[in-house]
Design an enzyme around this catalytic site. Sequence first.
Site, PDB file in Angstrom:
ATOM      1  N   HIS A 175      95.286   4.293   3.612  1.00 42.96           N
ATOM      2  CA  HIS A 175      95.136   4.493   2.156  1.00 42.96           C
ATOM      3  C   HIS A 175      94.365   5.801   1.929  1.00 42.96           C
ATOM      4  O   HIS A 175      93.214   5.788   1.478  1.00 42.96           O
ATOM      5  CB  HIS A 175      94.395   3.296   1.545  1.00 42.96           C
ATOM      6  CG  HIS A 175      94.451   3.229   0.049  1.00 42.96           C
ATOM      7  ND1 HIS A 175      95.248   4.060  -0.717  1.00 42.96           N
ATOM      8  CD2 HIS A 175      93.805   2.406  -0.828  1.00 42.96           C
ATOM      9  CE1 HIS A 175      95.080   3.756  -1.999  1.00 42.96           C
ATOM     10  NE2 HIS A 175      94.215   2.766  -2.094  1.00 42.96           N
ATOM     11  N   GLN A 187      92.464   6.906  -1.493  1.00 42.91           N
ATOM     12  CA  GLN A 187      91.183   6.272  -1.787  1.00 42.91           C
ATOM     13  C   GLN A 187      90.038   7.018  -1.107  1.00 42.91           C
ATOM     14  O   GLN A 187      88.946   7.136  -1.658  1.00 42.91           O
ATOM     15  CB  GLN A 187      91.209   4.809  -1.313  1.00 42.91           C
ATOM     16  CG  GLN A 187      89.938   4.065  -1.642  1.00 42.91           C
ATOM     17  CD  GLN A 187      89.749   3.828  -3.139  1.00 42.91           C
ATOM     18  OE1 GLN A 187      90.664   3.372  -3.808  1.00 42.91           O
ATOM     19  NE2 GLN A 187      88.577   4.151  -3.665  1.00 42.91           N
ATOM     20  N   CYS A 202      86.884  -0.214  -2.366  1.00 38.28           N
ATOM     21  CA  CYS A 202      88.007   0.447  -3.070  1.00 38.28           C
ATOM     22  C   CYS A 202      88.473  -0.335  -4.289  1.00 38.28           C
ATOM     23  O   CYS A 202      89.119   0.229  -5.157  1.00 38.28           O
ATOM     24  CB  CYS A 202      89.161   0.675  -2.097  1.00 38.28           C
ATOM     25  SG  CYS A 202      89.885  -0.842  -1.441  1.00 38.28           S
ATOM     26  N   ARG A 246      89.502   8.481  -8.460  1.00 35.61           N
ATOM     27  CA  ARG A 246      90.917   8.486  -8.088  1.00 35.61           C
ATOM     28  C   ARG A 246      91.668   9.488  -8.971  1.00 35.61           C
ATOM     29  O   ARG A 246      92.528  10.231  -8.501  1.00 35.61           O
ATOM     30  CB  ARG A 246      91.534   7.083  -8.237  1.00 35.61           C
ATOM     31  CG  ARG A 246      90.958   6.035  -7.282  1.00 35.61           C
ATOM     32  CD  ARG A 246      91.309   6.328  -5.841  1.00 35.61           C
ATOM     33  NE  ARG A 246      92.736   6.384  -5.634  1.00 35.61           N
ATOM     34  CZ  ARG A 246      93.527   5.321  -5.467  1.00 35.61           C
ATOM     35  NH1 ARG A 246      93.022   4.100  -5.454  1.00 35.61           N
ATOM     36  NH2 ARG A 246      94.835   5.472  -5.283  1.00 35.61           N
ATOM     37  N   ASP A 258      86.006  -4.185   2.110  1.00 34.29           N
ATOM     38  CA  ASP A 258      87.284  -4.352   1.405  1.00 34.29           C
ATOM     39  C   ASP A 258      87.625  -5.845   1.464  1.00 34.29           C
ATOM     40  O   ASP A 258      86.963  -6.611   2.183  1.00 34.29           O
ATOM     41  CB  ASP A 258      88.360  -3.499   2.121  1.00 34.29           C
ATOM     42  CG  ASP A 258      89.691  -3.445   1.383  1.00 34.29           C
ATOM     43  OD1 ASP A 258      89.763  -3.874   0.215  1.00 34.29           O
ATOM     44  OD2 ASP A 258      90.678  -2.964   1.991  1.00 34.29           O
ATOM     45  N   ARG A 276     103.872   3.585  -2.581  1.00 35.02           N
ATOM     46  CA  ARG A 276     103.024   2.481  -2.098  1.00 35.02           C
ATOM     47  C   ARG A 276     103.966   1.424  -1.537  1.00 35.02           C
ATOM     48  O   ARG A 276     104.811   0.886  -2.247  1.00 35.02           O
ATOM     49  CB  ARG A 276     102.192   1.897  -3.239  1.00 35.02           C
ATOM     50  CG  ARG A 276     101.526   0.584  -2.838  1.00 35.02           C
ATOM     51  CD  ARG A 276     100.483   0.113  -3.824  1.00 35.02           C
ATOM     52  NE  ARG A 276      99.266   0.893  -3.692  1.00 35.02           N
ATOM     53  CZ  ARG A 276      98.076   0.516  -4.168  1.00 35.02           C
ATOM     54  NH1 ARG A 276      97.947  -0.629  -4.810  1.00 35.02           N
ATOM     55  NH2 ARG A 276      97.018   1.280  -4.015  1.00 35.02           N
TER      56      ARG A 276
END
Length: 300
Positions: A129, A132, A257, A285, A217, A102
Site C-alpha cells: 500500500h 499510504q 492507516c 493522502r 493496522d 486497488r
Amino acid sequence: MRHFLTLKDLSPAELEQLIARAIALKAMHRNGETYEPLKNKVLGMIFEKSSTRTRVSFESAMLQFGGGSIFLSPNDTQLGRGEPIEDSARVISSMVDVVMIRTFEHDKVEQFARYSSVPVINALTDDYHPCQLLADMQAYVEHRGSIKGKTVTWVGDGNNMCHSYINAAEQFGFDLNIATPADYKPNQDIVNNAKAKITLFNNVNDAVTNSDLIVTDVWASMGQEEEQKKREIAFADFQVTEQLMGLANHDALFMHCLPAHRGEEVSAGVIDGGQSVVWDEAENRLHAQKALLEFLNANN
Ligand code: CP
Ligand code: NVA
C-alpha cells in the site's frame, strides 16, 4: 514509463522531494490558492475492494488540479466479467492520462502496468500500500522532522502495510522492528531483500522499546473477513495500548492507516490520544497523492 507500484519505483531522493512537495501543496491548498497542473487530464480509478480515504483523496486531488476522474468498479465494467487485464489496460489507458488500481493480487497491477500506455498507481494490493506510506512519511516529517536514522515499530499483522513499511525503511533510511504472532510474519523475501535494518520480534514489549513511531493496522485485512475470529485469538497480545506506548520513547508518535477497530489492534485511549496523528495521515493522502500525480505527469 514511470509507474508507482511500490515505493521502490522512485529513488530515495525523488521520494524526499515528493514529501517536501506534498507539504508545499498542503500549504497552498490551505491558503486557498488555485493550482491546476492537470487541467483536462483524467484519472481512471479501478476499485476491486472498498475504500473511503483512497477514493475521496484521489477524486478530490484530480478536481482541485483542474482535471477529473472516473470510478470503475468490477460490478459495472467488463473487468468483473473476465475481460483480460491486458485488453482492459490497452483500452482504458488509451482514453485516460493516469490509472489507479486497488485490487487483490499484486500481479494484476504489474500486468496492467505492462500493457498500459499511461502511468499506473497501486492504490493497495494484498502485498503493498505505497500511497499510504507517502502520507505517513509526510505526517512524520511535519511532526518530528526527518525520519532518517529513527526507529519505527510495526505491531500486528505482517500484511500489505507492513511490507510497504519494509520498503520505506530502505527508501527513507530508518530501522524497522516488526512484532507479529509467529504465523503472521511478513513475507520473508521482502524482509531479506530490504537494504535496511529490519528486526523481527514476537514479543511486542521488546519491539517497541526505544521506538520513535509505533504503527499498527487491522488484524483482518480486506479479503480475510472469514478469518476474523481466528485472528482475534492469534493477535490478542498485539493491541497497542497506553501501557505499550509507555515503553516507547516519550515523544513517540502513533500511526494507523485506518479504518481502525478500537479495542482490537489499538485502544481508544491511544488512537484518540495525544500521540496519535491518524487524522493527519488520512488528510495527507490528498496532498501526498497530488504530489505523486504531479510527479508522474511531469516525468512521463
Ligand atoms: N487507508 C486507506 O487506504 O483507507 P481506505 O481503505 O478508506 O481507502
Ligand atoms: N491492511 C488493510 C489496509 C486498509 C487500508 C487492508 O488491506 O484491508
